[in-house]
Design an enzyme around this catalytic site. Sequence first.
Site, PDB file in Angstrom:
ATOM      1  N   CYS A   9       0.561  -0.791   0.050  1.00 13.59           N
ATOM      2  CA  CYS A   9      -0.191   0.769   0.109  1.00 13.59           C
ATOM      3  C   CYS A   9       1.159   1.377  -0.043  1.00 13.59           C
ATOM      4  CB  CYS A   9      -0.954   0.014   1.172  1.00 13.59           C
ATOM      5  SG  CYS A   9      -2.330   1.329   1.629  1.00 13.59           S
ATOM      6  N   CYS A  58      -0.468   4.263   2.528  1.00 19.03           N
ATOM      7  CA  CYS A  58      -0.496   4.159   3.883  1.00 19.03           C
ATOM      8  C   CYS A  58      -0.524   3.079   4.379  1.00 19.03           C
ATOM      9  CB  CYS A  58      -2.062   4.952   3.928  1.00 19.03           C
ATOM     10  SG  CYS A  58      -3.591   4.089   3.484  1.00 19.03           S
ATOM     11  N   SER A  59      -0.496   1.887   4.135  1.00 22.02           N
ATOM     12  CA  SER A  59      -0.175   1.031   5.112  1.00 22.02           C
ATOM     13  C   SER A  59      -0.686   0.021   4.927  1.00 22.02           C
ATOM     14  CB  SER A  59       0.629   1.007   6.145  1.00 22.02           C
ATOM     15  OG  SER A  59       2.088   1.345   5.237  1.00 22.02           O
ATOM     16  N   CYS A  60      -2.003  -0.255   3.834  1.00 23.85           N
ATOM     17  CA  CYS A  60      -3.511  -1.356   4.353  1.00 23.85           C
ATOM     18  C   CYS A  60      -3.027  -2.469   4.042  1.00 23.85           C
ATOM     19  CB  CYS A  60      -4.392  -0.249   3.095  1.00 23.85           C
ATOM     20  SG  CYS A  60      -5.050   0.601   3.139  1.00 23.85           S
TER      21      CYS A  60
END
Lengths: 94, 114, 220
Positions: C125, C128-130
């Site tokens: 992601c 944002c790091s989903c």
Amino acid sequence: MSDFQPGDTVKVGTRFPIGHVRTPYYCRGLTGEVERRVGTFKNPEELAYGRADHEPLTLYRVRFRQKDIWPDYKGLDADTVDIELFENWLEPAA
Amino acid sequence: MTTERRYHDMGGLPAGPVERTEHEFEPWEHKTDAIVRLLSEPGRGPLLRVDEMRRAIEEMGGNIYDELTYYERWIAATTNVMLEKGVFSVDELGKAIEAVRAKQRAAGGEVAEG
Amino acid sequence: MSTEHPHNHSHDHGHDHDHSGAPKQPDTEDRALTYHAAMADAVADLLIAKGVFNADELRAKIETMQSRTPALGAKVVARAWVDDGFKQRLIQDGSSAVAELGLDPGPAPLTVVENTAETHNVIVCTLCSCYPVFLLGKSPDWYKSREYRSRVVREPRTVLAEFGTDIAEDQAVRVHDSTADLRYMVLPCRPEGTENLSESELTTLVTRDSLIGVIECKSE
């Protein structure tokens, strides 16, 4: 707004607002192929500011060839990046 | 380009090798995660939507973004959204943080400066 | 930040010295309370005082989320390896298939992408790091790092090599940038030589990193 089908070629909008968007910078203005129509979801560009009273948008997964994104890409022609993009960022490719 | 491209939007930028770092999550990180999940439940409004939290993270400034750890960003952003919505006030927040620090000192624990 | 303000001891104290007489918590006893840790406690206290949720609900949520680990993803993968019908349903509709096993995929639709001899999948992601936390638990630090998020989308073969994963010259690499409402999990290839293993034995071969797609599963 257009309703796209898998296999359709689409172009991502070229624009740069300062607000909250979920369209990565690196794919803006590029052309890819619709991989699937995911469904409809509320618009993150509205939700981000606490506004949820709106019609949901169609979300697509769009497949881009790595070599179309990065001119110096090292790998196969078949290498791809799939990105989830909302309908308001997509237009039919010319 | 560095102006029109926002700092969280980093796909394709040059960066060093991936360090395969991990850490044991601390109790306050688990707590932060749980706070966010609870606030995001429809039965509570929701008082927080993930895009509101992301927006608050994207507005904290690039230097702060890079300085903070993942769950530090989460709690700071969530707190800002709660302040915007008037769930609690700045005054209440400041006093509550000092109360937590006082409790830590009273228990013989240390409080980091800054 | 704790990294900039390391233990600011005003006096020497050994690990066996106990200030309060209370049972020690080895993980936290020695660590100074950081600003953001204090904020998390303060915000929880305020939200409880305001009646937004209660202390039991908070404790229960912490426990629920801590119970989510890559072992759940491993269970899903092992079932897919032994049951082709399940595998097809998993790829078609990940959330429903996972629910068949009595597991909670979380509110975001789970999308499972299958590795084959022709295609290797890897998840990132960039914004944002989903991550599929409801199924796999909290993501590793490196997944959230600037290095991984910046580079895997542009030079996936190099990044995979840094994880010790060599992609065959004729195998395509498919990166999935988790930008919106889906959450992704990779269905790794079943390692060769595992034909005689039971489903529960197969689960032990499935690692978290193989579910992200940075490594493949090995037969032992």
